[in-house]
Design a protein around this motif. Structure first.
Motif, PDB file in Angstrom:
ATOM      1  N   SER A 236       0.966  -1.437   0.224  1.00  0.00           N
ATOM      2  CA  SER A 236      -0.400  -0.091  -0.301  1.00  0.00           C
ATOM      3  C   SER A 236       0.711   1.324  -0.256  1.00  0.00           C
ATOM      4  O   SER A 236       0.656   2.283  -0.745  1.00  0.00           O
ATOM      5  CB  SER A 236      -0.662   0.277   1.496  1.00  0.00           C
ATOM      6  OG  SER A 236      -1.961   1.090   1.074  1.00  0.00           O
ATOM      7  N   ALA A 237       1.931   1.071   1.024  1.00  0.00           N
ATOM      8  CA  ALA A 237       2.788   2.734   1.428  1.00  0.00           C
ATOM      9  C   ALA A 237       3.349   2.697  -0.368  1.00  0.00           C
ATOM     10  O   ALA A 237       3.804   3.511  -0.856  1.00  0.00           O
ATOM     11  CB  ALA A 237       4.198   2.026   2.099  1.00  0.00           C
ATOM     12  N   GLU A 238       4.502   1.812  -0.783  1.00  0.00           N
ATOM     13  CA  GLU A 238       4.447   1.993  -2.370  1.00  0.00           C
ATOM     14  C   GLU A 238       3.806   2.294  -3.009  1.00  0.00           C
ATOM     15  O   GLU A 238       3.719   2.819  -4.534  1.00  0.00           O
ATOM     16  CB  GLU A 238       4.780   0.359  -2.796  1.00  0.00           C
ATOM     17  CG  GLU A 238       5.941   1.025  -3.724  1.00  0.00           C
ATOM     18  CD  GLU A 238       7.203   1.287  -3.233  1.00  0.00           C
ATOM     19  OE1 GLU A 238       7.683   1.455  -4.572  1.00  0.00           O
ATOM     20  OE2 GLU A 238       8.059   1.109  -2.408  1.00  0.00           O
ATOM     21  N   LEU A 239       2.350   1.547  -3.748  1.00  0.00           N
ATOM     22  CA  LEU A 239       1.531   2.217  -4.243  1.00  0.00           C
ATOM     23  C   LEU A 239       1.104   3.427  -4.201  1.00  0.00           C
ATOM     24  O   LEU A 239       0.749   4.214  -4.881  1.00  0.00           O
ATOM     25  CB  LEU A 239       0.090   1.413  -4.305  1.00  0.00           C
ATOM     26  CG  LEU A 239       0.354  -0.279  -4.513  1.00  0.00           C
ATOM     27  CD1 LEU A 239      -1.010  -1.161  -4.668  1.00  0.00           C
ATOM     28  CD2 LEU A 239       0.869   0.130  -6.168  1.00  0.00           C
ATOM     29  N   GLN A 240       1.098   4.134  -2.579  1.00  0.00           N
ATOM     30  CA  GLN A 240       0.253   5.136  -2.155  1.00  0.00           C
ATOM     31  C   GLN A 240       1.745   6.070  -3.410  1.00  0.00           C
ATOM     32  O   GLN A 240       1.785   7.609  -3.602  1.00  0.00           O
ATOM     33  CB  GLN A 240       0.525   5.648  -1.068  1.00  0.00           C
ATOM     34  CG  GLN A 240      -0.741   5.009  -0.840  1.00  0.00           C
ATOM     35  CD  GLN A 240      -1.465   5.377   0.748  1.00  0.00           C
ATOM     36  OE1 GLN A 240      -0.050   6.126   1.262  1.00  0.00           O
ATOM     37  NE2 GLN A 240      -2.207   5.083   1.337  1.00  0.00           N
ATOM     38  N   GLY A 241       2.887   6.260  -3.322  1.00  0.00           N
ATOM     39  CA  GLY A 241       4.407   6.751  -3.475  1.00  0.00           C
ATOM     40  C   GLY A 241       4.471   6.400  -5.101  1.00  0.00           C
ATOM     41  O   GLY A 241       5.071   8.250  -5.300  1.00  0.00           O
ATOM     42  N   ILE A 242       3.499   5.717  -5.564  1.00  0.00           N
ATOM     43  CA  ILE A 242       3.706   5.555  -7.452  1.00  0.00           C
ATOM     44  C   ILE A 242       3.035   6.555  -7.998  1.00  0.00           C
ATOM     45  O   ILE A 242       2.868   7.240  -8.605  1.00  0.00           O
ATOM     46  CB  ILE A 242       3.323   4.252  -7.310  1.00  0.00           C
ATOM     47  CG1 ILE A 242       5.124   3.172  -7.213  1.00  0.00           C
ATOM     48  CG2 ILE A 242       3.195   3.964  -9.274  1.00  0.00           C
ATOM     49  CD1 ILE A 242       4.542   1.495  -7.774  1.00  0.00           C
ATOM     50  N   VAL A 243       2.048   6.581  -7.065  1.00  0.00           N
ATOM     51  CA  VAL A 243       0.408   7.071  -7.533  1.00  0.00           C
ATOM     52  C   VAL A 243       1.021   8.898  -7.261  1.00  0.00           C
ATOM     53  O   VAL A 243       1.448   9.603  -7.859  1.00  0.00           O
ATOM     54  CB  VAL A 243      -0.562   7.110  -6.492  1.00  0.00           C
ATOM     55  CG1 VAL A 243      -1.755   8.049  -6.858  1.00  0.00           C
ATOM     56  CG2 VAL A 243      -1.159   5.834  -7.191  1.00  0.00           C
ATOM     57  N   LYS A 244       1.543   8.986  -5.930  1.00  0.00           N
ATOM     58  CA  LYS A 244       2.337  10.474  -5.304  1.00  0.00           C
ATOM     59  C   LYS A 244       2.809  11.631  -6.472  1.00  0.00           C
ATOM     60  O   LYS A 244       3.607  11.627  -6.602  1.00  0.00           O
ATOM     61  CB  LYS A 244       2.655  10.495  -3.991  1.00  0.00           C
ATOM     62  CG  LYS A 244       3.023  12.491  -3.777  1.00  0.00           C
ATOM     63  CD  LYS A 244       3.801  11.884  -1.902  1.00  0.00           C
ATOM     64  CE  LYS A 244       4.190  13.890  -1.535  1.00  0.00           C
ATOM     65  NZ  LYS A 244       3.947  13.501  -0.134  1.00  0.00           N
ATOM     66  N   ARG A 245       4.034  10.292  -7.325  1.00  0.00           N
ATOM     67  CA  ARG A 245       5.196  10.190  -7.698  1.00  0.00           C
ATOM     68  C   ARG A 245       4.665  10.840  -9.161  1.00  0.00           C
ATOM     69  O   ARG A 245       5.355  11.423  -9.614  1.00  0.00           O
ATOM     70  CB  ARG A 245       5.868   9.499  -7.636  1.00  0.00           C
ATOM     71  CG  ARG A 245       7.434   9.443  -6.647  1.00  0.00           C
ATOM     72  CD  ARG A 245       8.693   7.982  -7.608  1.00  0.00           C
ATOM     73  NE  ARG A 245       8.127   7.638  -7.661  1.00  0.00           N
ATOM     74  CZ  ARG A 245       8.354   6.119  -6.768  1.00  0.00           C
ATOM     75  NH1 ARG A 245       8.245   6.583  -5.350  1.00  0.00           N
ATOM     76  NH2 ARG A 245       7.661   5.224  -7.384  1.00  0.00           N
ATOM     77  N   ALA A 246       3.919   9.943 -10.001  1.00  0.00           N
ATOM     78  CA  ALA A 246       3.096  10.615 -10.676  1.00  0.00           C
ATOM     79  C   ALA A 246       1.977  11.620 -10.819  1.00  0.00           C
ATOM     80  O   ALA A 246       2.468  12.525 -11.806  1.00  0.00           O
ATOM     81  CB  ALA A 246       2.332   9.205 -11.024  1.00  0.00           C
ATOM     82  N   LEU A 247       1.350  11.580  -9.509  1.00  0.00           N
ATOM     83  CA  LEU A 247       1.029  12.928  -9.144  1.00  0.00           C
ATOM     84  C   LEU A 247       2.112  14.240  -9.752  1.00  0.00           C
ATOM     85  O   LEU A 247       1.148  15.455  -9.720  1.00  0.00           O
ATOM     86  CB  LEU A 247      -0.374  13.369  -8.575  1.00  0.00           C
ATOM     87  CG  LEU A 247      -1.656  11.730  -8.402  1.00  0.00           C
ATOM     88  CD1 LEU A 247      -2.128  12.039  -7.976  1.00  0.00           C
ATOM     89  CD2 LEU A 247      -2.409  13.136  -9.967  1.00  0.00           C
ATOM     90  N   ASP A 248       3.239  14.497  -9.456  1.00  0.00           N
ATOM     91  CA  ASP A 248       3.778  15.215  -8.900  1.00  0.00           C
ATOM     92  C   ASP A 248       4.677  16.106  -9.973  1.00  0.00           C
ATOM     93  O   ASP A 248       5.160  16.922 -10.059  1.00  0.00           O
ATOM     94  CB  ASP A 248       4.947  15.781  -7.731  1.00  0.00           C
ATOM     95  CG  ASP A 248       3.840  15.118  -6.771  1.00  0.00           C
ATOM     96  OD1 ASP A 248       2.259  15.997  -6.101  1.00  0.00           O
ATOM     97  OD2 ASP A 248       4.633  15.134  -5.208  1.00  0.00           O
ATOM     98  N   ALA A 249       4.382  15.077 -11.296  1.00  0.00           N
ATOM     99  CA  ALA A 249       5.703  14.762 -12.410  1.00  0.00           C
ATOM    100  C   ALA A 249       5.097  15.983 -12.849  1.00  0.00           C
ATOM    101  O   ALA A 249       4.276  16.960 -12.766  1.00  0.00           O
ATOM    102  CB  ALA A 249       5.545  13.624 -13.104  1.00  0.00           C
ATOM    103  N   ARG A 250       6.377  17.378 -12.729  1.00  0.00           N
ATOM    104  CA  ARG A 250       6.070  17.999 -14.284  1.00  0.00           C
ATOM    105  C   ARG A 250       5.868  17.556 -15.491  1.00  0.00           C
ATOM    106  O   ARG A 250       5.787  16.455 -16.007  1.00  0.00           O
ATOM    107  CB  ARG A 250       7.236  18.952 -14.197  1.00  0.00           C
ATOM    108  CG  ARG A 250       7.472  19.531 -12.940  1.00  0.00           C
ATOM    109  CD  ARG A 250       8.644  20.216 -13.462  1.00  0.00           C
ATOM    110  NE  ARG A 250       9.295  20.930 -11.958  1.00  0.00           N
ATOM    111  CZ  ARG A 250      10.161  21.809 -12.040  1.00  0.00           C
ATOM    112  NH1 ARG A 250      10.656  22.652 -12.870  1.00  0.00           N
ATOM    113  NH2 ARG A 250      10.023  22.409 -10.911  1.00  0.00           N
ATOM    114  N   MET A 251       4.777  18.646 -16.973  1.00  0.00           N
ATOM    115  CA  MET A 251       4.460  18.216 -17.816  1.00  0.00           C
ATOM    116  C   MET A 251       4.941  19.113 -18.884  1.00  0.00           C
ATOM    117  O   MET A 251       5.164  20.061 -18.117  1.00  0.00           O
ATOM    118  CB  MET A 251       2.758  18.388 -18.146  1.00  0.00           C
ATOM    119  CG  MET A 251       2.218  16.996 -17.238  1.00  0.00           C
ATOM    120  SD  MET A 251       0.689  16.722 -17.960  1.00  0.00           S
ATOM    121  CE  MET A 251       0.196  15.716 -16.589  1.00  0.00           C
TER     122      MET A 251
END
Length: 69
Positions: free
Chosen positions: A54-69
């Protein structure tokens, strides 16, 4: 010639009918398939709801949402 064609056609029709008669699963096979699917879903739920995953999945989602476009 006509007898040969009729005989071949009869063989093909018989094969088609025999193939259709075994085309589905019986009730016991459906039940076993459902039990296996539910067991797999329970195992998957337990794995995904564990703390580490769960922590790993939350980290992946957080990194994806914080990524610059």
């Amino acid at each position: 010639m006509c007898k040969v064609v009729r005989a071949r056609l009869r063989v093909l029709v018989c094969r088609a009918r025999a193939a259709r008669s075994d085309a589905g699963m019986v009730t016991s096979e459906y039940a076993m398939g459902i039990v296996a699917a539910v067991a797999f879903a329970v195992v998957l739920y337990k794995v995904l709801s564990s703390g580490e995953v769960s922590a790993e999945l939350q980290g992946i989602v957080k990194r994806a949402l914080d990524a610059r476009m």
